[in-house]
Scaffold this active site. Structure first.
Site, PDB file in Angstrom:
ATOM      1  N   SER A 180       0.914  -1.129  -0.002  1.00  0.00           N
ATOM      2  CA  SER A 180       0.033  -0.048  -0.034  1.00  0.00           C
ATOM      3  C   SER A 180       1.065   1.133   0.002  1.00  0.00           C
ATOM      4  O   SER A 180       1.991   1.151  -0.280  1.00  0.00           O
ATOM      5  CB  SER A 180      -1.084   0.074   1.202  1.00  0.00           C
ATOM      6  OG  SER A 180      -1.906   1.047   1.080  1.00  0.00           O
ATOM      7  N   ASN A 181       0.134   2.366   0.308  1.00  0.00           N
ATOM      8  CA  ASN A 181       1.183   3.627   0.530  1.00  0.00           C
ATOM      9  C   ASN A 181       0.738   4.395   1.515  1.00  0.00           C
ATOM     10  O   ASN A 181      -0.336   4.024   2.227  1.00  0.00           O
ATOM     11  CB  ASN A 181       1.035   4.302  -0.985  1.00  0.00           C
ATOM     12  CG  ASN A 181      -0.253   4.626  -1.377  1.00  0.00           C
ATOM     13  OD1 ASN A 181      -1.263   5.512  -0.515  1.00  0.00           O
ATOM     14  ND2 ASN A 181      -0.835   4.079  -2.517  1.00  0.00           N
ATOM     15  N   ARG A 182       1.179   5.684   1.874  1.00  0.00           N
ATOM     16  CA  ARG A 182       1.177   6.427   2.887  1.00  0.00           C
ATOM     17  C   ARG A 182      -0.167   7.506   2.991  1.00  0.00           C
ATOM     18  O   ARG A 182      -0.409   8.034   3.723  1.00  0.00           O
ATOM     19  CB  ARG A 182       2.280   7.151   3.389  1.00  0.00           C
ATOM     20  CG  ARG A 182       3.176   6.381   3.763  1.00  0.00           C
ATOM     21  CD  ARG A 182       4.680   7.060   3.890  1.00  0.00           C
ATOM     22  NE  ARG A 182       4.370   8.179   4.537  1.00  0.00           N
ATOM     23  CZ  ARG A 182       5.298   9.235   4.495  1.00  0.00           C
ATOM     24  NH1 ARG A 182       6.558   8.941   3.664  1.00  0.00           N
ATOM     25  NH2 ARG A 182       5.258  10.345   5.026  1.00  0.00           N
ATOM     26  N   SER A 183      -0.824   7.328   1.834  1.00  0.00           N
ATOM     27  CA  SER A 183      -1.976   8.242   1.671  1.00  0.00           C
ATOM     28  C   SER A 183      -2.903   8.005   2.892  1.00  0.00           C
ATOM     29  O   SER A 183      -3.589   6.734   3.189  1.00  0.00           O
ATOM     30  CB  SER A 183      -2.897   8.080   0.272  1.00  0.00           C
ATOM     31  OG  SER A 183      -4.138   8.388   0.294  1.00  0.00           O
ATOM     32  N   ALA A 193      -4.872   7.487  -3.951  1.00  0.00           N
ATOM     33  CA  ALA A 193      -3.338   7.029  -4.396  1.00  0.00           C
ATOM     34  C   ALA A 193      -3.511   5.841  -4.653  1.00  0.00           C
ATOM     35  O   ALA A 193      -3.259   4.675  -3.833  1.00  0.00           O
ATOM     36  CB  ALA A 193      -2.454   7.332  -3.038  1.00  0.00           C
TER      37      ALA A 193
END
Ligand code: CTP
Length: 214
Positions: free
Chosen positions: A21-24, A88
């Site tokens: 995943s990502n930090r959004s 994101a």
């Protein structure tokens, strides 16, 4: 106007307990949803997994993977006037998902990834709704945003420095229009930036209507 907004990250499963995943945080997309409601619009929010309260009066479609977000946008887009792709979306996902938890070993482990489908690029070129893309950059913000505007066939791109906007309560954005115009919103809370963005989107949408009726 009927707003369709995507927000937050997507999660691409590796095995039953792990994902990419990502930090959004989803804060920008949620703030736009709230600002649009405040301004009297209808809002459907397609949200990845976030730790935020459900905004009042907003219909929320909860998704997790990029494929689920892809399907939800395809389904909902025909009923909107304006699509705001603030999410994101993960760019890659594992080629295969392990059905059982991967056990730890001493050897190195490589994960094979494939690109996810690009939601913006998959939208029809001829469409009735207005499309706003976002660009999260860490360098050459203007050049990269202009490229995305064309490549992803958006009507508008909102660019930000990922290091300022990600996981933060503030943002600072630059908006690129198809006709070459640009606008800046200087650093402020995401709530204030969202209100400004909604005003800009209303304007663009009205202009696109006037063009069509001419
Ligand atoms: N986006 C999308 N589908 C994807 C990935 C991104 O529709 N699979 C959308 C995002 O919601 C955003 C825009 O494309 O509106 C730009 O996303 P960004 O992450 O900045 O760009 P990428 O296309 O991922 O390119 P890069 O990572 O090379 O900057």
């Amino acid at each position: 106007m009927r707003f369709l907004i995507t927000a937050g990250p997507t999660r691409e499963p590796i095995d039953p307990v792990r994902y990419l995943s990502n930090r959004s945080s989803g804060k920008m997309g949620y703030a736009i949803a709230e600002a649009a409601i405040e301004a009297g619009h209808e809002v459907v929010l397609i949200s990845g997994p976030v730790q935020l309260p459900r905004p009042r009066a907003v219909a929320v479609v909860a998704v997790s993977t990029s494929d689920q977000m892809f399907d939800a946008v395809q389904q909902q887009a025909r009923n909107c006037d304006l699509l705001v792709m603030c999410a994101a979306v993960a760019d890659y996902k594992p080629v295969a998902v392990f059905t059982k938890k991967l056990k730890k070993r001493d050897a190195k482990l490589s994960l094979e990834l494939i690109p996810t489908r690009d939601i913006l690029s998959s939208l029809p070129k001829r469409r009735k709704y207005f499309v706003v893309g976002f660009a999260a950059e860490t360098e050459n913000i203007e050049a990269n945003a202009q490229k995305k505007l064309l490549k992803k066939n958006c009507d508008v791109i909102v660019a930000n420095d990922a290091r300022v906007g990600m996981e933060s309560d503030e943002n600072e954005v630059e908006i690129f229009f198809k006709n070459g115009e640009t606008k800046k919103i200087s650093r402020a809370s995401k709530k204030i930036v969202a209100r400004e963005l909604v005003k800009i989107f209303e304007n663009c949408f009205e202009k696109s209507l006037t063009k069509k009726t001419r």
